[in-house]
Design a protein around this motif. Sequence first.
Motif, short mmCIF file in Angstrom:
data_model
loop_
_atom_site.label_atom_id
_atom_site.label_comp_id
_atom_site.label_asym_id
_atom_site.label_seq_id
_atom_site.Cartn_x
_atom_site.Cartn_y
_atom_site.Cartn_z
N GLN A 136 87.59 88.17 150.95
CA GLN A 136 87.42 88.50 149.53
C GLN A 136 87.54 87.20 148.73
O GLN A 136 88.61 86.59 148.68
N TRP A 189 92.57 91.81 139.24
CA TRP A 189 92.31 92.31 140.59
C TRP A 189 93.44 93.27 140.95
O TRP A 189 94.53 92.84 141.29
N GLU A 218 96.50 100.06 147.76
CA GLU A 218 97.08 99.41 148.93
C GLU A 218 96.15 99.44 150.14
O GLU A 218 95.20 100.22 150.20
N SER A 219 96.43 98.57 151.10
CA SER A 219 95.79 98.61 152.41
C SER A 219 96.79 99.18 153.42
O SER A 219 97.94 98.74 153.47
N SER A 240 92.61 89.15 157.32
CA SER A 240 92.17 89.37 155.95
C SER A 240 92.47 88.12 155.12
O SER A 240 93.58 87.60 155.14
N THR A 263 92.08 86.67 151.16
CA THR A 263 91.74 86.82 149.75
C THR A 263 91.95 85.48 149.07
O THR A 263 93.05 84.93 149.10
N TRP A 322 97.04 91.65 142.41
CA TRP A 322 98.04 91.96 143.43
C TRP A 322 97.37 92.38 144.72
O TRP A 322 96.19 92.71 144.76
N GLU A 323 98.18 92.35 145.78
CA GLU A 323 97.79 92.90 147.08
C GLU A 323 99.02 93.61 147.63
O GLU A 323 100.15 93.10 147.56
N LEU A 327 96.52 84.89 151.49
CA LEU A 327 96.32 85.02 150.04
C LEU A 327 96.39 83.62 149.44
O LEU A 327 97.37 82.91 149.64
#
Length: 232
Positions: free
Chosen positions: A63, A74, A78-79, A89, A91, A104-105, A127
Amino acid sequence: MQRPFYPEGDVCHAYIVHPPGGVVGGDELQLHVETGNDAHALLTTPAAAKFYRSDGRTARQEQILRADGATLEWLPQESIFYPDARVRSVTRIELSARARFIGWEIACLGLPARKQPFDRGELRLHLELWEAGAPLLIDRLRISGNTGWGLSGHESIGTLLAYPATRATVDAVRNVQPPNVELGVTLVDNVLVCRALAAQAEPIKRAFVEAWKTLRPSLLERPAVPPRIWAT
């Protein structure tokens, strides 16, 4: 992506639709967002992203979010990483001069409500936040289901970032005291970094929404207008 909405007039609210069946080993997802000069976009998702168990192959997600003299929010759901998932992953948020960002993530490790911990599999969650080509935050998290790691039994984790932040905005977010979640808030190179731990993802989401409602008027000079998809 579903059609955009404009509940604030000149701010674009867009909902990114994740794969409805979830993500499995071998899948590759790429999301590239470009926010142009003086634009303001709020991006969210209609539901949690699910990463299912793998047959040995790795699911990959990239991402890249860019704001060039613009404002970008953004705010995904949640994942959820199922036991036996193998995921990489990344970002990466890239900001230019005059850009502003809140995002956030949130990761849910395993299925806490079903008593299925993430005790098998491997996650590599990256991240990054860059400004004018310089790194402001590089975060690397590797979780392996067959090794110990120090989250004190918590099975959901989250990171919220806001830029440009000040000591006053950090103090304001520190005053947010939601139940059933542990928060830590710091200021690093004008970036507000809020870390969260909880038994499940829902308390972290509530905490981050409250932090967002606190940050948005001061950092973006706008009242908080939640995406209407959050109410469905």
